[in-house]
Write an enzyme that holds these catalytic residues in place. Structure first.
Site, short mmCIF file in Angstrom:
data_model
loop_
_atom_site.label_atom_id
_atom_site.label_comp_id
_atom_site.label_asym_id
_atom_site.label_seq_id
_atom_site.Cartn_x
_atom_site.Cartn_y
_atom_site.Cartn_z
N SER A 138 0.85 -1.19 0.00
CA SER A 138 0.00 0.00 0.00
C SER A 138 0.89 1.25 0.00
CB SER A 138 -0.97 -0.04 1.17
OG SER A 138 -2.02 0.89 1.00
N ASP A 142 -8.28 -5.31 -6.24
CA ASP A 142 -7.87 -4.15 -5.45
C ASP A 142 -8.36 -2.89 -6.16
OD1 ASP A 142 -6.68 -2.19 -3.96
OD2 ASP A 142 -4.66 -3.01 -4.06
N HIS A 175 -7.00 -5.73 -1.83
CA HIS A 175 -5.82 -5.02 -1.33
C HIS A 175 -5.01 -5.91 -0.39
CE1 HIS A 175 -3.68 -1.26 -1.09
NE2 HIS A 175 -3.83 -1.15 0.21
#
Length: 631
Positions: free
Chosen positions: A493, A574, A606
């Site tokens: 991320s 995602d 994600h």
């Protein structure tokens, strides 16, 4: 009563069952053994039964299990899956949620429309406003609405949000903590974001209240606050509603305050304005004089007691990641995990003394696992300010050896790699593979005061990178058994963004890099993602109003400097950091002739959640580190 998750490798998923424990730890027994999911347990008002959600009938429904003996019996038979079960204190009603089309009048009409859609030959979807998709799901027009029904009655459940084009609880991560019955049980208070076409760039979640019969449209209680309001909890005497509130609109990492609202007059006061921590839950003491909560705290998630009259805060439990607090007479029950242990349940006296274990469910597995010891250290980071970090020693540690280093970079960026045990990004995976794990809570991390968290805004590549550089140097200087010539860096991320930023702005330091779900181009990422308030706050506006905010720390602008081998990992579901960002990163690496590999999961969001995918993830990542750092 609690939910226990175990991993079923054959079915390639986790399974959840209900367990019961006495708070002194003397008894522990499994309540449900059905292969279907059993979750969200709630006590009946008289303590004789446990209500819970289960998919054992083929759809998620409410079930009741008598503790006196006998089989669980189905309570609801809705034509749709239900979720987020809450039992009224009176014991007369339950509330739960279903995803329905808000313009329709009944649940059956939603079922009929879904059936009509299924029969259509065309597959196109038409949208007039955002969200088009959110987290890992394409939007189809349905909303999560709260339904209330009377127990021991065949009357249909009432949609108390009928007509509202909004979700309760909030998606994708809200739960039953965002729903509360009023003291007498005739009303509901809930969290909801009802912002129309501005939903995708608004953090204005409000508290609403309405009667349980759904006769009137819900009333907005927190209209004056344009920032986030959530987690309503009534005091034992029913006189006060406590809830969590942020103060800055558009900022999802603002500090939550505890607000107390007189339920009769509507007057409010902020209880924790002077406390520089962000509470995550509200638990009233039986006498209403104290509120217990948990909050990030210098690399821990600690439990605190707050005096309701004065706002004074005392630490009850400091070390570890502690949450799920409950009041049990003169003691507190809570869940804790650490860097060397998954979650177990404990009790402690209200003053923090006499801590006792309630469960030791993971004891044998923990004893059999090869894990490394850990410790926290501090160093002077950006501007000479104190920064915290953790190091986890390799398993079977020998002080005379030199070990390669896995430098883990957390996401968020308002997050923390603290004293926490997790299914994903667990440093013990690297310790078990023979690596020293180093984790720096750089500027922007949570649990160190709001100013520290705020400092990353509009400076994604500045202060954090300096902290990472100084933190790695501090670790290598402090621990002589770390081999500074064999270091890899990994992140997901924001951590994945930082890997791309490091590739162009710190290109000579690492043997290899691992980028999981990280952005390559911040400007394009704005148009790819779903929650627009996040980049607008972090980069100071929209890309057309403030293009410089998206270009100053844009990894794309430094691809010409890349030279470090990189493994790129991305999930096809995602929608927060879309998969084309990972593909673009891999394309850039390949075009520049840099050794690189791409691991793609078409069925993951994600996060990597399926057990078999998690195993492949770890095998691929660790083999990549071995290839470049164990030479």
């Amino acid at each position: 009563v609690f939910t226990l998750r175990s991993t079923d490798l054959d079915a390639d998923k986790g399974r959840t069952d209900l367990w019961l424990a006495t708070t002194d730890g003397a008894e522990l027994r499994r309540l449900t053994t059905h292969p279907a999911a059993d979750v969200n347990p709630r006590w009946s008002a008289d303590g004789a039964d446990i209500y819970f959600l289960s998919s054992r009938s083929g759809a998620m429904q409410v079930w009741r299990l008598p503790l006196s003996g006998g089989e669980a019996r189905q309570v609801t038979d809705e034509p749709l899956d239900v979720g987020n079960l809450v039992v009224a204190p009176s014991g007369k009603h339950i509330a739960y949620t279903m995803d329905v089309f808000p313009d329709l009048k009944s649940v059956q009409e939603t079922v009929d429309r879904l059936s009509e859609i299924e029969k259509q030959k065309s597959t196109g979807h038409i949208y007039d406003k955002l969200f088009i998709r959110h987290w890992d799901t394409w939007k189809d027009g349905r909303r999560s609405h709260i339904f209330v029904r009377k127990l021991n009655d065949d009357e249909p459940a009432v949609d108390i949000m009928r007509g509202m084009d909004a979700d309760a609880p909030s998606k994708p991560f809200g739960g039953p903590e965002e729903i509360a019955f009023t003291p007498q049980g005739y009303g509901i208070v809930f969290t909801c974001r009802d912002e129309g076409r501005e939903e995708a760039w608004s953090t204005n979640f409000d508290l609403f209240t309405t009667s349980i019969d759904g006769a009137s449209r819900p009333k907005r209680l927190t209209k004056r606050n344009k920032a986030w309001d959530t987690t309503p909890v009534f005091s034992p005497d029913g006189e006060t509603l406590a809830y969590l509130a942020m103060s800055r609109p558009g900022f999802e990492a603002d500090r939550f305050r505890i607000v107390l609202r007189n339920w009769r007059t509507g007057t409010e006061r902020v209880l924790t304005e002077e406390w520089d921590r962000s509470p995550s839950e509200i638990v009233w003491a039986d006498d209403g004089a104290t509120i217990f909560t948990s909050a990030g705290n210098l690399g821990q998630v600690s439990i605190f007691a707050i005096d309701v009259e004065t706002g004074r805060v005392k630490t009850v439990v400091e070390q570890g990641s502690n949450h799920g607090v409950s009041v049990m007479g003169k003691r507190l029950l809570f869940a804790r995990d650490t860097l060397k242990s998954p979650v177990e349940l404990f009790t402690v006296a209200r003053d923090g003394s006499d801590e006792r274990a309630v469960t030791q469910i993971n004891r044998d597995k923990v004893a059999a696992a090869r894990m490394g010891d850990y410790e926290q250290f501090t160093f002077k980071g950006w501007n000479g300010e104190q920064v915290h970090a953790y190091v986890v020693k390799p398993a079977d540690f020998v002080a005379s050896r030199k070990y390669p280093v896995a430098f883990l970079i957390h996401g968020g960026p308002q997050g923390s790699f603290g004293n926490h045990f997790h299914y994903r990004w667990n440093p013990q995976a690297y310790a078990g593979a023979g690596y020293a794990a180093v984790m720096v809570d750089f500027h922007g991390s949570t649990g160190y005061g709001q100013a520290f968290t705020d400092s990353i805004t509009k400076d994604w590549g500045g202060k954090p990178l300096e902290d990472l550089k100084k933190g790695l140097d501090a670790a290598l200087g402090k621990y002589e058994w770390m081999d500074g010539s064999r270091v890899s860096a990994l992140g997901a991320s924001y951590g994945g963004y930082m890997i791309n930023w490091i590739a162009g702005n710190w290109p000579d330091r690492f043997r290899c890099l691992v980028n999981h779900d990280g952005n390559l181009c911040e400007r394009l990422a704005y148009f790819d993602t779903e929650e627009l308030w996040f980049p607008e706050w972090e980069h100071g506006g929209t890309p057309w109003d403030n293009p410089e905010g998206y270009e100053t720390h844009n990894p794309l602008n430094y691809v010409k400097n890349w030279k470090t081998p990189m493994l790129v990992v991305h999930g096809g579901l995602d929608y927060r950091v879309v998969d084309t960002q990972g593909m673009s990163t891999f394309t850039a690496l390949q075009r520049r002739g840099i050794p690189s590999r791409f691991l793609y999961f078409p069925d993951e969001n994600h996060w990597v959640l399926k057990p078999s995918n998690s195993i492949l993830w770890h095998d691929t990542v660790i083999s990549w580190l071995d290839e470049w750092t164990k030479k």
